[in-house]
Design an enzyme around this catalytic site. Structure first.
Site, PDB file in Angstrom:
ATOM      1  N   ASN A 124       0.101  -7.598  -0.568  1.00  0.00           N
ATOM      2  CA  ASN A 124       1.105  -7.076  -1.490  1.00  0.00           C
ATOM      3  C   ASN A 124       2.448  -6.934  -0.777  1.00  0.00           C
ATOM      4  O   ASN A 124       2.522  -6.605   0.406  1.00  0.00           O
ATOM      5  CB  ASN A 124       0.662  -5.760  -2.149  1.00  0.00           C
ATOM      6  CG  ASN A 124       0.225  -4.690  -1.190  1.00  0.00           C
ATOM      7  OD1 ASN A 124      -0.265  -4.967  -0.104  1.00  0.00           O
ATOM      8  ND2 ASN A 124       0.393  -3.442  -1.590  1.00  0.00           N
TER       9      ASN A 124
ATOM     10  N   GLU B 147       6.037  -5.115  -1.604  1.00  0.00           N
ATOM     11  CA  GLU B 147       6.707  -4.185  -2.519  1.00  0.00           C
ATOM     12  C   GLU B 147       8.224  -4.321  -2.424  1.00  0.00           C
ATOM     13  O   GLU B 147       8.750  -5.021  -1.544  1.00  0.00           O
ATOM     14  CB  GLU B 147       6.260  -2.751  -2.195  1.00  0.00           C
ATOM     15  CG  GLU B 147       4.761  -2.581  -2.398  1.00  0.00           C
ATOM     16  CD  GLU B 147       4.271  -1.162  -2.233  1.00  0.00           C
ATOM     17  OE1 GLU B 147       4.998  -0.322  -1.656  1.00  0.00           O
ATOM     18  OE2 GLU B 147       3.139  -0.889  -2.696  1.00  0.00           O
TER      19      GLU B 147
ATOM     20  N   CYS C 158       1.381  -8.291  -6.130  1.00  0.00           N
ATOM     21  CA  CYS C 158       0.068  -7.925  -5.602  1.00  0.00           C
ATOM     22  C   CYS C 158      -0.449  -8.991  -4.644  1.00  0.00           C
ATOM     23  O   CYS C 158      -0.043 -10.163  -4.700  1.00  0.00           O
ATOM     24  CB  CYS C 158      -0.946  -7.780  -6.722  1.00  0.00           C
ATOM     25  SG  CYS C 158      -0.597  -6.458  -7.893  1.00  0.00           S
TER      26      CYS C 158
ATOM     27  N   GLU D 158      -3.302 -10.448  -4.686  1.00  0.00           N
ATOM     28  CA  GLU D 158      -4.028 -11.521  -5.377  1.00  0.00           C
ATOM     29  C   GLU D 158      -3.087 -12.605  -5.885  1.00  0.00           C
ATOM     30  O   GLU D 158      -3.345 -13.798  -5.708  1.00  0.00           O
ATOM     31  CB  GLU D 158      -4.818 -10.943  -6.558  1.00  0.00           C
ATOM     32  CG  GLU D 158      -5.921  -9.975  -6.158  1.00  0.00           C
ATOM     33  CD  GLU D 158      -5.459  -8.526  -6.096  1.00  0.00           C
ATOM     34  OE1 GLU D 158      -4.294  -8.269  -5.748  1.00  0.00           O
ATOM     35  OE2 GLU D 158      -6.281  -7.648  -6.403  1.00  0.00           O
TER      36      GLU D 158
ATOM     37  N   CYS E 133      -5.578  -6.157 -10.649  1.00  0.00           N
ATOM     38  CA  CYS E 133      -4.943  -5.495 -11.802  1.00  0.00           C
ATOM     39  C   CYS E 133      -4.895  -6.465 -12.989  1.00  0.00           C
ATOM     40  O   CYS E 133      -5.195  -7.661 -12.859  1.00  0.00           O
ATOM     41  CB  CYS E 133      -3.535  -5.032 -11.430  1.00  0.00           C
ATOM     42  SG  CYS E 133      -2.305  -6.359 -11.411  1.00  0.00           S
TER      43      CYS E 133
ATOM     44  N   CYS F  86      -2.840  -9.672 -12.501  1.00  0.00           N
ATOM     45  CA  CYS F  86      -3.501 -10.634 -11.600  1.00  0.00           C
ATOM     46  C   CYS F  86      -4.707 -11.273 -12.277  1.00  0.00           C
ATOM     47  O   CYS F  86      -4.973 -12.463 -12.084  1.00  0.00           O
ATOM     48  CB  CYS F  86      -3.904  -9.950 -10.300  1.00  0.00           C
ATOM     49  SG  CYS F  86      -2.478  -9.527  -9.276  1.00  0.00           S
TER      50      CYS F  86
HETATM   51  N1  THU Z   1      -2.083  -3.818  -5.414  1.00  0.00           N
HETATM   52  C1  THU Z   1      -2.530  -5.063  -5.038  1.00  0.00           C
HETATM   53  O1  THU Z   1      -1.869  -5.760  -4.266  1.00  0.00           O
HETATM   54  N2  THU Z   1      -3.719  -5.481  -5.531  1.00  0.00           N
HETATM   55  C2  THU Z   1      -4.580  -4.712  -6.263  1.00  0.00           C
HETATM   56  O2  THU Z   1      -5.640  -5.183  -6.646  1.00  0.00           O
HETATM   57  C3  THU Z   1      -4.227  -3.326  -6.576  1.00  0.00           C
HETATM   58  C4  THU Z   1      -2.796  -3.002  -6.389  1.00  0.00           C
HETATM   59  C5  THU Z   1      -0.852  -3.290  -4.813  1.00  0.00           C
HETATM   60  C6  THU Z   1       0.348  -3.214  -5.705  1.00  0.00           C
HETATM   61  C7  THU Z   1       1.147  -2.102  -5.041  1.00  0.00           C
HETATM   62  O3  THU Z   1       1.903  -2.659  -3.982  1.00  0.00           O
HETATM   63  C8  THU Z   1       0.099  -1.190  -4.445  1.00  0.00           C
HETATM   64  O4  THU Z   1      -1.095  -1.971  -4.363  1.00  0.00           O
HETATM   65  C9  THU Z   1      -0.177   0.061  -5.250  1.00  0.00           C
HETATM   66  O5  THU Z   1      -0.519  -0.228  -6.547  1.00  0.00           O
END
Ligand code: THU
Length: 131
Positions: free
Chosen positions: A43, A45, A54, A56, A87, A90
């Site tokens: 991920n 941000e 994310c 994925e 999520c 994704c």
């Molecule tokens: N996140 C992912 O990268 N994958 C997931 O399956 C769950 C959520 C990330 C998004 C964000 O940067 C952090 O986790 C909190 O939600």
């Protein structure tokens, strides 16, 4: 039988590259293609939170950019109490290429949860472009 172990190892390593200063929740993903290659993602941000991507989707886009669209398995690793599944956004992106994709989620303690995109996102194309 799906051999998730190499994928879980790759996802755990990819997680270490996560850029997550806002949530402090690092996630790694690894996607296997039909040709046997593994593409990873983490991920990333942003101060403008909605721009976050994310792990994925990062893995999917990396594979597609390399010319690979046939996916056979996905692993996701995070430091969570329960293993995390992709999520909704994704799930939809994964369903575009692999609606039945097997998914293995794990935490750092080794708890594992196996599912599939078919199970996580039933009827992914309903209501889209009149389908
Ligand atoms: N996140 C992912 O990268 N994958 C997931 O399956 C769950 C959520 C990330 C998004 C964000 O940067 C952090 O986790 C909190 O939600």
């Amino acid at each position: 039988m799906n051999d998730f172990q190499p994928l879980l190892d790759a996802a755990r390593l990819a997680r270490e590259q996560a850029y997550a200063p806002y949530s402090r929740f690092a996630v790694g993903a690894a996607l296997r293609t039909k040709s046997g290659r593994i593409f990873t993602g983490c991920n990333v941000e942003n101060l403008s939170f909605g721009l976050t991507i994310c792990a994925e989707r990062s893995a999917v886009f990396s594979a597609v950019a390399a010319g690979e669209r046939d996916f056979t398995a996905l692993a996701v690793v995070a430091d969570s109490r329960q293993p995390v599944t992709p999520c909704g956004a994704c799930r939809q992106v994964l369903a575009e290429f692999a609606p039945a994709l097997p998914v293995c989620s794990a935490n750092l303690q080794g708890a594992v949860f196996e599912s599939s995109i078919a199970e996580l996102l039933p009827r992914p194309k309903e209501g889209i472009l009149g389908t």
